[in-house]
Motif scaffolding. Structure first.
Motif, PDB file in Angstrom:
ATOM      1  N   VAL A  31     -44.184  36.835  -0.585  1.00 48.12           N
ATOM      2  CA  VAL A  31     -42.944  37.637  -0.412  1.00 48.12           C
ATOM      3  C   VAL A  31     -42.417  37.322   1.067  1.00 48.12           C
ATOM      4  O   VAL A  31     -43.578  36.906   1.810  1.00 48.12           O
ATOM      5  N   THR A  32     -41.210  37.406   1.342  1.00 44.55           N
ATOM      6  CA  THR A  32     -41.008  37.521   2.780  1.00 44.55           C
ATOM      7  C   THR A  32     -41.062  38.698   3.435  1.00 44.55           C
ATOM      8  O   THR A  32     -41.208  39.890   2.590  1.00 44.55           O
ATOM      9  N   GLU A  33     -40.910  39.047   4.670  1.00 47.53           N
ATOM     10  CA  GLU A  33     -40.968  40.397   5.060  1.00 47.53           C
ATOM     11  C   GLU A  33     -39.960  41.094   4.554  1.00 47.53           C
ATOM     12  O   GLU A  33     -39.961  42.254   4.442  1.00 47.53           O
ATOM     13  N   LEU A  38     -37.888  45.412   0.757  1.00 44.29           N
ATOM     14  CA  LEU A  38     -37.313  45.827  -0.402  1.00 44.29           C
ATOM     15  C   LEU A  38     -38.049  46.339  -1.501  1.00 44.29           C
ATOM     16  O   LEU A  38     -37.339  47.265  -2.081  1.00 44.29           O
ATOM     17  N   LEU A  39     -39.267  45.776  -1.618  1.00 42.72           N
ATOM     18  CA  LEU A  39     -40.047  46.524  -2.838  1.00 42.72           C
ATOM     19  C   LEU A  39     -40.620  47.832  -2.162  1.00 42.72           C
ATOM     20  O   LEU A  39     -40.585  48.833  -2.975  1.00 42.72           O
ATOM     21  N   GLU A  40     -40.728  48.008  -1.152  1.00 43.56           N
ATOM     22  CA  GLU A  40     -41.102  49.348  -0.611  1.00 43.56           C
ATOM     23  C   GLU A  40     -40.200  50.344  -0.731  1.00 43.56           C
ATOM     24  O   GLU A  40     -40.093  51.399  -0.934  1.00 43.56           O
ATOM     25  N   ALA A  41     -38.702  49.771  -0.375  1.00 44.10           N
ATOM     26  CA  ALA A  41     -37.682  50.841  -0.462  1.00 44.10           C
ATOM     27  C   ALA A  41     -37.249  51.200  -1.870  1.00 44.10           C
ATOM     28  O   ALA A  41     -37.121  52.149  -2.141  1.00 44.10           O
ATOM     29  N   ARG A  75     -45.917  52.079 -11.829  1.00 46.99           N
ATOM     30  CA  ARG A  75     -47.094  51.253 -11.974  1.00 46.99           C
ATOM     31  C   ARG A  75     -46.996  49.744 -11.807  1.00 46.99           C
ATOM     32  O   ARG A  75     -47.711  49.202 -11.019  1.00 46.99           O
ATOM     33  N   ASP A  76     -45.713  49.351 -12.632  1.00 50.04           N
ATOM     34  CA  ASP A  76     -45.527  47.851 -12.286  1.00 50.04           C
ATOM     35  C   ASP A  76     -45.080  47.489 -10.729  1.00 50.04           C
ATOM     36  O   ASP A  76     -45.845  46.380 -10.305  1.00 50.04           O
ATOM     37  N   LEU A  77     -44.515  48.152 -10.440  1.00 50.96           N
ATOM     38  CA  LEU A  77     -44.038  48.002  -8.732  1.00 50.96           C
ATOM     39  C   LEU A  77     -45.193  47.992  -7.998  1.00 50.96           C
ATOM     40  O   LEU A  77     -45.393  47.204  -6.967  1.00 50.96           O
ATOM     41  N   ARG A 116     -31.742  29.996  -0.141  1.00 51.30           N
ATOM     42  CA  ARG A 116     -32.745  30.587   0.400  1.00 51.30           C
ATOM     43  C   ARG A 116     -33.923  30.662  -0.478  1.00 51.30           C
ATOM     44  O   ARG A 116     -33.938  31.564  -1.392  1.00 51.30           O
ATOM     45  N   LEU A 117     -35.111  30.170  -0.197  1.00 59.42           N
ATOM     46  CA  LEU A 117     -36.711  30.315  -1.016  1.00 59.42           C
ATOM     47  C   LEU A 117     -37.219  31.458  -0.672  1.00 59.42           C
ATOM     48  O   LEU A 117     -37.670  31.872   0.547  1.00 59.42           O
ATOM     49  N   VAL A 118     -37.363  32.353  -1.910  1.00 56.11           N
ATOM     50  CA  VAL A 118     -37.674  33.878  -1.563  1.00 56.11           C
ATOM     51  C   VAL A 118     -38.673  34.101  -2.615  1.00 56.11           C
ATOM     52  O   VAL A 118     -38.759  33.344  -3.615  1.00 56.11           O
ATOM     53  N   GLY A 119     -39.192  35.331  -2.822  1.00 53.65           N
ATOM     54  CA  GLY A 119     -40.063  35.811  -3.519  1.00 53.65           C
ATOM     55  C   GLY A 119     -39.509  35.989  -4.968  1.00 53.65           C
ATOM     56  O   GLY A 119     -38.367  36.293  -4.982  1.00 53.65           O
ATOM     57  N   VAL A 120     -40.159  36.247  -6.018  1.00 53.24           N
ATOM     58  CA  VAL A 120     -39.486  36.372  -7.381  1.00 53.24           C
ATOM     59  C   VAL A 120     -38.703  37.851  -7.405  1.00 53.24           C
ATOM     60  O   VAL A 120     -37.890  37.578  -8.264  1.00 53.24           O
ATOM     61  N   ASP A 121     -39.184  38.795  -6.608  1.00 53.61           N
ATOM     62  CA  ASP A 121     -38.560  40.042  -6.809  1.00 53.61           C
ATOM     63  C   ASP A 121     -37.474  39.989  -5.905  1.00 53.61           C
ATOM     64  O   ASP A 121     -36.514  40.918  -6.192  1.00 53.61           O
ATOM     65  N   GLU A 122     -37.336  39.437  -5.120  1.00 51.34           N
ATOM     66  CA  GLU A 122     -36.077  39.394  -4.246  1.00 51.34           C
ATOM     67  C   GLU A 122     -35.061  38.242  -4.494  1.00 51.34           C
ATOM     68  O   GLU A 122     -33.970  38.133  -4.148  1.00 51.34           O
ATOM     69  N   ALA A 123     -35.323  37.602  -5.513  1.00 54.82           N
ATOM     70  CA  ALA A 123     -34.367  36.379  -6.015  1.00 54.82           C
ATOM     71  C   ALA A 123     -33.296  36.786  -6.640  1.00 54.82           C
ATOM     72  O   ALA A 123     -33.416  37.609  -7.617  1.00 54.82           O
ATOM     73  N   VAL A 124     -31.996  36.627  -6.214  1.00 53.77           N
ATOM     74  CA  VAL A 124     -30.771  36.660  -6.776  1.00 53.77           C
ATOM     75  C   VAL A 124     -29.922  35.568  -6.560  1.00 53.77           C
ATOM     76  O   VAL A 124     -29.300  35.125  -5.836  1.00 53.77           O
ATOM     77  N   ALA A 125     -29.895  34.753  -7.792  1.00 56.87           N
ATOM     78  CA  ALA A 125     -29.448  33.363  -7.718  1.00 56.87           C
ATOM     79  C   ALA A 125     -27.811  33.498  -7.385  1.00 56.87           C
ATOM     80  O   ALA A 125     -27.333  32.385  -6.802  1.00 56.87           O
ATOM     81  N   SER A 126     -27.242  34.243  -7.693  1.00 55.35           N
ATOM     82  CA  SER A 126     -25.624  34.636  -7.284  1.00 55.35           C
ATOM     83  C   SER A 126     -25.448  34.691  -5.993  1.00 55.35           C
ATOM     84  O   SER A 126     -24.314  34.522  -5.546  1.00 55.35           O
ATOM     85  N   CYS A 127     -26.459  35.156  -5.292  1.00 57.05           N
ATOM     86  CA  CYS A 127     -26.575  35.151  -3.686  1.00 57.05           C
ATOM     87  C   CYS A 127     -26.969  33.960  -3.004  1.00 57.05           C
ATOM     88  O   CYS A 127     -26.896  33.889  -2.001  1.00 57.05           O
ATOM     89  N   GLY A 128     -27.429  33.091  -4.012  1.00 53.18           N
ATOM     90  CA  GLY A 128     -28.092  31.925  -3.395  1.00 53.18           C
ATOM     91  C   GLY A 128     -29.755  32.026  -2.914  1.00 53.18           C
ATOM     92  O   GLY A 128     -30.285  31.295  -2.458  1.00 53.18           O
TER      93      GLY A 128
END
Length: 169
Positions: A31-33, A38-41, A75-77, A116-128
């Motif tokens: 994950v990026t910082e 975002l995961l913690e939020a 639990r998943d998060l 932008r190459l990011v972690g799987v949880d922050e990936a939003v392809a429509s935003c790049g």
């Protein structure tokens, strides 16, 4: 009236909790910082939602169902957060595409894409923001400005030139 004809005996609807984006087996949860924040939020929002639903009538079936769904999501998060490995952006200039890079690509027709190459949880392809596990990311990792890459998609093969590689904080 017999209980057989009341809603009290109705079985609850099956619990549906959308799955998180999968990680391939054996692949670390990079994950990026920003991604970790975002995961913690997301976790804080789920906890607040759980508290809000806890104050509703305890005999309410919908409340119980929502609380079960929230518990499953938490639990998943929590599992995803526990397995996260933060990859800091490089301090110095790195010319090649790596995790966290923002990459500008240009097609032969002059169309540009910013990824932008990011972690799987922050990936939003429509935003790049694309997962580092995606086929596009795998095709460009290690390349530098000026390199040509062919990316295969459902629409066919597309050729791009890497115009710029940056690591934006």
């Amino acid at each position: 009236m017999s209980k057989a004809f009341t809603k009290d005996d109705a079985s609850p609807e099956p619990l549906f909790v959308p799955e998180r984006a999968p990680l391939p087996p054996g692949v670390p949860n990079y994950v990026t910082e920003r991604g970790m924040a975002l995961l913690e939020a997301e976790r804080e929002a789920l906890l607040a939602e759980r508290i809000a639903h806890s104050s509703i009538d305890p005999d309410d079936d919908e409340r119980r169902s929502k609380l079960r769904a929230l518990g499953t999501r938490l639990r998943d998060l929590d599992d995803r957060i526990a397995s996260a490995r933060i990859v800091p952006l490089p301090e110095e200039v790195v010319p090649s595409v790596r995790f966290g890079a923002t990459v500008r690509l240009r097609s032969p027709h002059g169309e540009e894409r910013l990824l932008r190459l990011v972690g799987v949880d922050e990936a939003v392809a429509s935003c790049g923001d694309i997962s580092f596990c995606s086929p596009i990311a795998k095709a460009i990792i290690g390349l530098e400005s000026g390199d040509i890459v062919t990316i295969t998609s459902a629409g066919g093969d597309d050729t791009y030139e890497i115009i710029d590689v940056r690591y934006v904080r």
